[in-house]
Design a protein around this motif. Structure first.
Motif, PDB file in Angstrom:
ATOM      1  N   PHE A 102       0.847  -1.183   0.000  1.00 35.35           N
ATOM      2  CA  PHE A 102       0.000   0.000   0.000  1.00 35.35           C
ATOM      3  C   PHE A 102       0.887   1.239   0.000  1.00 35.35           C
ATOM      4  CE2 PHE A 102      -2.629   3.367   1.784  1.00 35.35           C
ATOM      5  CZ  PHE A 102      -3.758   3.253   0.992  1.00 35.35           C
ATOM      6  N   GLY A 103       0.596   2.175  -0.874  1.00 31.34           N
ATOM      7  CA  GLY A 103       1.398   3.389  -1.000  1.00 31.34           C
ATOM      8  C   GLY A 103       2.599   3.211  -1.905  1.00 31.34           C
ATOM      9  N   GLY A 104       2.758   2.036  -2.494  1.00 32.14           N
ATOM     10  CA  GLY A 104       3.884   1.767  -3.381  1.00 32.14           C
ATOM     11  C   GLY A 104       3.424   1.026  -4.625  1.00 32.14           C
ATOM     12  N   VAL A 105       4.377   0.650  -5.406  1.00 27.21           N
ATOM     13  CA  VAL A 105       4.112  -0.056  -6.662  1.00 27.21           C
ATOM     14  C   VAL A 105       3.835  -1.530  -6.364  1.00 27.21           C
ATOM     15  CG1 VAL A 105       5.097  -0.686  -8.905  1.00 27.21           C
ATOM     16  CG2 VAL A 105       5.605   1.546  -7.894  1.00 27.21           C
ATOM     17  N   PHE A 106       2.846  -2.080  -7.023  1.00 25.74           N
ATOM     18  CA  PHE A 106       2.547  -3.497  -6.834  1.00 25.74           C
ATOM     19  C   PHE A 106       3.614  -4.359  -7.520  1.00 25.74           C
ATOM     20  CE2 PHE A 106       0.377  -2.511 -10.815  1.00 25.74           C
ATOM     21  CZ  PHE A 106       0.619  -3.627 -11.600  1.00 25.74           C
ATOM     22  N   ARG A 107       3.782  -5.559  -6.978  1.00 26.26           N
ATOM     23  CA  ARG A 107       4.695  -6.531  -7.581  1.00 26.26           C
ATOM     24  C   ARG A 107       3.940  -7.325  -8.637  1.00 26.26           C
ATOM     25  NH1 ARG A 107       5.875  -9.627  -2.477  1.00 26.26           N
ATOM     26  NH2 ARG A 107       3.981  -8.568  -1.820  1.00 26.26           N
ATOM     27  N   MET A 108       4.591  -7.583  -9.758  1.00 25.95           N
ATOM     28  CA  MET A 108       3.916  -8.220 -10.896  1.00 25.95           C
ATOM     29  C   MET A 108       3.368  -9.608 -10.547  1.00 25.95           C
ATOM     30  SD  MET A 108       2.724  -7.935 -13.864  1.00 25.95           S
ATOM     31  CE  MET A 108       3.405  -6.367 -14.333  1.00 25.95           C
ATOM     32  N   ASN A 109       4.175 -10.464  -9.982  1.00 26.67           N
ATOM     33  CA  ASN A 109       3.709 -11.815  -9.694  1.00 26.67           C
ATOM     34  C   ASN A 109       4.480 -12.360  -8.488  1.00 26.67           C
ATOM     35  OD1 ASN A 109       2.609 -14.344  -9.727  1.00 26.67           O
ATOM     36  ND2 ASN A 109       3.189 -14.840 -11.813  1.00 26.67           N
ATOM     37  N   PRO A 110       4.100 -11.934  -7.289  1.00 21.99           N
ATOM     38  CA  PRO A 110       4.844 -12.347  -6.104  1.00 21.99           C
ATOM     39  C   PRO A 110       4.764 -13.838  -5.778  1.00 21.99           C
ATOM     40  CG  PRO A 110       3.032 -10.875  -5.506  1.00 21.99           C
ATOM     41  CD  PRO A 110       3.048 -10.989  -6.995  1.00 21.99           C
ATOM     42  N   GLN A 111       3.812 -14.550  -6.370  1.00 17.51           N
ATOM     43  CA  GLN A 111       3.633 -15.989  -6.173  1.00 17.51           C
ATOM     44  C   GLN A 111       3.522 -16.354  -4.693  1.00 17.51           C
ATOM     45  OE1 GLN A 111       6.360 -18.310  -8.549  1.00 17.51           O
ATOM     46  NE2 GLN A 111       5.971 -17.078 -10.351  1.00 17.51           N
ATOM     47  N   GLU A 112       2.683 -15.597  -3.982  1.00 16.38           N
ATOM     48  CA  GLU A 112       2.502 -15.816  -2.550  1.00 16.38           C
ATOM     49  C   GLU A 112       1.113 -16.301  -2.170  1.00 16.38           C
ATOM     50  OE1 GLU A 112       3.549 -12.075  -0.755  1.00 16.38           O
ATOM     51  OE2 GLU A 112       5.654 -12.285  -1.290  1.00 16.38           O
ATOM     52  N   VAL A 113       0.074 -15.838  -2.885  1.00 18.96           N
ATOM     53  CA  VAL A 113      -1.303 -16.145  -2.482  1.00 18.96           C
ATOM     54  C   VAL A 113      -2.078 -16.742  -3.656  1.00 18.96           C
ATOM     55  CG1 VAL A 113      -3.482 -15.203  -1.612  1.00 18.96           C
ATOM     56  CG2 VAL A 113      -1.305 -14.271  -0.790  1.00 18.96           C
ATOM     57  N   TYR A 114      -2.553 -17.963  -3.463  1.00 18.36           N
ATOM     58  CA  TYR A 114      -3.408 -18.612  -4.452  1.00 18.36           C
ATOM     59  C   TYR A 114      -4.674 -19.085  -3.737  1.00 18.36           C
ATOM     60  CZ  TYR A 114       0.466 -18.324  -7.648  1.00 18.36           C
ATOM     61  OH  TYR A 114       1.457 -17.836  -8.452  1.00 18.36           O
ATOM     62  N   LEU A 115      -5.763 -19.140  -4.465  1.00 14.42           N
ATOM     63  CA  LEU A 115      -7.057 -19.487  -3.884  1.00 14.42           C
ATOM     64  C   LEU A 115      -7.487 -20.880  -4.305  1.00 14.42           C
ATOM     65  CD1 LEU A 115      -8.857 -16.101  -4.665  1.00 14.42           C
ATOM     66  CD2 LEU A 115      -7.474 -16.704  -2.656  1.00 14.42           C
ATOM     67  N   THR A 116      -8.572 -21.343  -3.730  1.00 13.81           N
ATOM     68  CA  THR A 116      -9.161 -22.609  -4.155  1.00 13.81           C
ATOM     69  C   THR A 116      -9.987 -22.358  -5.411  1.00 13.81           C
ATOM     70  OG1 THR A 116     -11.213 -22.296  -2.912  1.00 13.81           O
ATOM     71  CG2 THR A 116      -9.352 -23.353  -1.739  1.00 13.81           C
ATOM     72  N   ASP A 117     -10.294 -23.417  -6.127  1.00 15.08           N
ATOM     73  CA  ASP A 117     -11.140 -23.288  -7.323  1.00 15.08           C
ATOM     74  C   ASP A 117     -12.472 -22.647  -6.965  1.00 15.08           C
ATOM     75  OD1 ASP A 117      -9.145 -24.421  -8.870  1.00 15.08           O
ATOM     76  OD2 ASP A 117     -10.077 -26.407  -8.946  1.00 15.08           O
ATOM     77  N   LYS A 118     -13.028 -23.029  -5.834  1.00 22.92           N
ATOM     78  CA  LYS A 118     -14.307 -22.457  -5.408  1.00 22.92           C
ATOM     79  C   LYS A 118     -14.173 -20.956  -5.145  1.00 22.92           C
ATOM     80  CE  LYS A 118     -18.121 -22.788  -2.097  1.00 22.92           C
ATOM     81  NZ  LYS A 118     -18.592 -21.491  -2.520  1.00 22.92           N
ATOM     82  N   GLU A 119     -13.096 -20.549  -4.511  1.00 25.55           N
ATOM     83  CA  GLU A 119     -12.896 -19.118  -4.239  1.00 25.55           C
ATOM     84  C   GLU A 119     -12.776 -18.322  -5.543  1.00 25.55           C
ATOM     85  OE1 GLU A 119     -10.635 -18.893   0.038  1.00 25.55           O
ATOM     86  OE2 GLU A 119      -9.546 -19.865  -1.626  1.00 25.55           O
ATOM     87  N   TYR A 120     -12.066 -18.866  -6.525  1.00 24.05           N
ATOM     88  CA  TYR A 120     -11.983 -18.184  -7.823  1.00 24.05           C
ATOM     89  C   TYR A 120     -13.362 -18.123  -8.471  1.00 24.05           C
ATOM     90  CZ  TYR A 120      -6.854 -18.674  -7.784  1.00 24.05           C
ATOM     91  OH  TYR A 120      -5.519 -18.619  -7.473  1.00 24.05           O
ATOM     92  N   ALA A 121     -14.106 -19.220  -8.406  1.00 23.58           N
ATOM     93  CA  ALA A 121     -15.443 -19.270  -9.006  1.00 23.58           C
ATOM     94  C   ALA A 121     -16.380 -18.264  -8.333  1.00 23.58           C
ATOM     95  CB  ALA A 121     -16.017 -20.681  -8.923  1.00 23.58           C
ATOM     96  N   ASP A 122     -16.314 -18.175  -7.019  1.00 22.94           N
ATOM     97  CA  ASP A 122     -17.149 -17.215  -6.286  1.00 22.94           C
ATOM     98  C   ASP A 122     -16.778 -15.782  -6.669  1.00 22.94           C
ATOM     99  OD1 ASP A 122     -18.386 -19.344  -5.015  1.00 22.94           O
ATOM    100  OD2 ASP A 122     -17.341 -19.048  -3.099  1.00 22.94           O
ATOM    101  N   MET A 123     -15.486 -15.519  -6.787  1.00 24.19           N
ATOM    102  CA  MET A 123     -15.017 -14.196  -7.177  1.00 24.19           C
ATOM    103  C   MET A 123     -15.519 -13.849  -8.586  1.00 24.19           C
ATOM    104  SD  MET A 123     -11.026 -12.972  -7.256  1.00 24.19           S
ATOM    105  CE  MET A 123     -10.786 -13.185  -5.499  1.00 24.19           C
ATOM    106  N   ALA A 124     -15.418 -14.802  -9.500  1.00 22.49           N
ATOM    107  CA  ALA A 124     -15.876 -14.579 -10.883  1.00 22.49           C
ATOM    108  C   ALA A 124     -17.375 -14.306 -10.920  1.00 22.49           C
ATOM    109  CB  ALA A 124     -15.527 -15.787 -11.751  1.00 22.49           C
TER     110      ALA A 124
END
Length: 141
Positions: A112-134
């Protein structure tokens, strides 16, 4: 730099694309994706539906339609994820297909307050979480 659609992640709709993102919806002149890496909760991407290397190559009408899609997507993201701010990134040094990264930022959250990192590869969700988000995004589009 002129790029070849045969080498384009967005034009080829290949395994690499599917490993990075999930298509949510077709917009008027682009496609909305959820970026699978979710360090920035709700991170999405809008890619122009034709192979164009840069926004400056579009006609005024095409550019306005693309930017309207970007705004349409971020309005839905604002309703669904309620970030403090959405950062816009249009990087195409190595992947020359017009696309914008849409990165929600939260006070006290990552970078926050800075530039985002392109692909930090730290947080991935479950298929259900992606589906709910979509589904939540589709409902707001």
């Amino acid at each position: 730099m002129k790029s070849d659609p045969k080498d384009c992640l967005y034009c080829q709709n290949n395994e690499t694309q599917h490993n990075l993102m999930i298509e949510v919806a077709k917009l008027s002149v682009s496609r909305l994706f959820i970026f699978k890496e979710q360090t920035y909760h709700g991170r999405c991407l809008v890619a122009y539906d034709k192979h164009v290397d840069d926004i400056n190559l579009l006609s005024d009408e095409e550019r306005n339609a693309f930017m309207a899609d970007v705004v349409h997507a971020t309005r839905a993201m604002q309703k669904v994820f309620n970030p403090v701010k959405i950062n816009y990134g249009a990087y195409s040094d190595t992947l020359s297909h017009l696309h914008f990264h849409l990165v929600p930022k939260y006070e006290g959250g990552p970078d926050f307050g800075g530039v985002f990192r392109m692909n930090p590869q730290e947080v991935y969700l479950t298929d259900k979480e992606y589906a709910d988000m979509a589904e939540a995004l589709k409902k707001e589009l």
